[in-house]
Design a protein around this motif. Structure first.
Motif, short mmCIF file in Angstrom:
data_model
loop_
_atom_site.label_atom_id
_atom_site.label_comp_id
_atom_site.label_asym_id
_atom_site.label_seq_id
_atom_site.Cartn_x
_atom_site.Cartn_y
_atom_site.Cartn_z
N GLN A 1 2.56 -3.73 8.43
CA GLN A 1 2.12 -2.53 7.73
C GLN A 1 2.94 -2.27 6.47
O GLN A 1 2.40 -1.89 5.43
N GLN A 2 4.24 -2.50 6.57
CA GLN A 2 5.12 -2.30 5.42
C GLN A 2 4.77 -3.28 4.30
O GLN A 2 4.72 -2.91 3.13
N GLU A 3 4.52 -4.53 4.67
CA GLU A 3 4.15 -5.54 3.67
C GLU A 3 2.85 -5.16 2.98
O GLU A 3 2.71 -5.29 1.76
N LEU A 4 1.85 -4.70 3.75
CA LEU A 4 0.57 -4.29 3.17
C LEU A 4 0.74 -3.08 2.25
O LEU A 4 0.16 -3.04 1.16
N GLU B 1 3.46 -2.15 0.59
CA GLU B 1 4.16 -2.57 -0.63
C GLU B 1 3.23 -3.35 -1.55
O GLU B 1 3.28 -3.20 -2.77
N GLN B 2 2.36 -4.17 -0.97
CA GLN B 2 1.41 -4.94 -1.78
C GLN B 2 0.43 -3.99 -2.48
O GLN B 2 0.12 -4.17 -3.66
N ARG B 3 -0.05 -2.97 -1.76
CA ARG B 3 -0.98 -2.00 -2.37
C ARG B 3 -0.30 -1.25 -3.52
O ARG B 3 -0.91 -1.03 -4.56
N VAL B 4 0.95 -0.85 -3.31
CA VAL B 4 1.68 -0.13 -4.36
C VAL B 4 1.87 -1.00 -5.59
O VAL B 4 1.68 -0.56 -6.72
#
Length: 199
Positions: A89-92, A94-97
């Motif tokens: 979830q954290q990786e997703l 950060e990718q969206r940001v």
């Protein structure tokens, strides 16, 4: 990992130990708005703050990630599953940001280039040039607001002097920066230094 469930659990545990959001924030040395975001399910506690948060709320880290009091014998399996989910979830997030920040930067660049081209290289009435310039400035301000907002939500910064880790305000994040470092004033020690982003 269910952020909404974790937020509700933090709220329940905070009330159980008779703390307000402000008091919990003071004990964790963070902004009250950060606790509000946790409890609303908009973000999860930063890794550096999790042990102290669990200590203050008198819960285990596993219970925090599960968003409930643990009484089962499968505690370790649940913990591993939720830790992996949290990392995903954290990786997703950060990718969206990063994508939003990139999109805002490209959009502002394209619009400014188009406005400059229209105003200086295309024959048109002065009022029309003024309108295009005005729209270009408005769009640029909006794009910068979006970019700064994504920068504010993407990680925390650590003061080189006192080691305080915090999420900067819009005013602070609009500071000179180089790579992942920004020249900001620490809200705790009030010293202005180059502060590194903590992902």
């Amino acid at each position: 990992m269910d952020q909404g469930k974790i937020g509700k659990f933090i709220t329940q545990c905070r009330k159980r130990v008779n703390l307000t959001q402000k008091q919990l924030a003071e004990k964790l040395d963070i902004a009250e708005k950060t606790v509000v975001q946790w409890e609303a399910g908009k973000s999860v506690p930063q890794a550096a703050k999790i042990p102290l948060l669990c200590e203050v709320l008198n819960i285990s880290i596993n219970e925090l990630f599960l968003g409930e009091t643990v009484t089962t014998e499968n505690e370790n399996k649940d913990l591993e599953r939720h830790l992996l989910e949290m990392v995903r979830q954290q990786e997703l997030a950060e990718q969206r940001v990063r994508m939003l920040k990139l999109f805002a930067s490209i959009a502002v660049t394209v619009v400014l280039t188009a406005v400059v081209f229209l105003c200086f290289f295309v024959q048109m009435a002065d009022w029309l040039k003024c309108m295009f310039l005005f729209l270009g400035v408005v769009f640029t301000i909006f794009g910068c607001y979006v970019a700064l907002g994504t920068e504010q939500r993407a990680g925390y910064y650590e003061c080189k002097v006192c080691g305080h880790v915090y999420s900067p305000s819009y005013l602070l994040v609009n500071s000179p920066h180089w790579g992942k470092a920004r020249h900001m004033r620490c809200p705790r020690c009030h010293k202005r230094t180059w502060q590194e982003k903590v992902e």
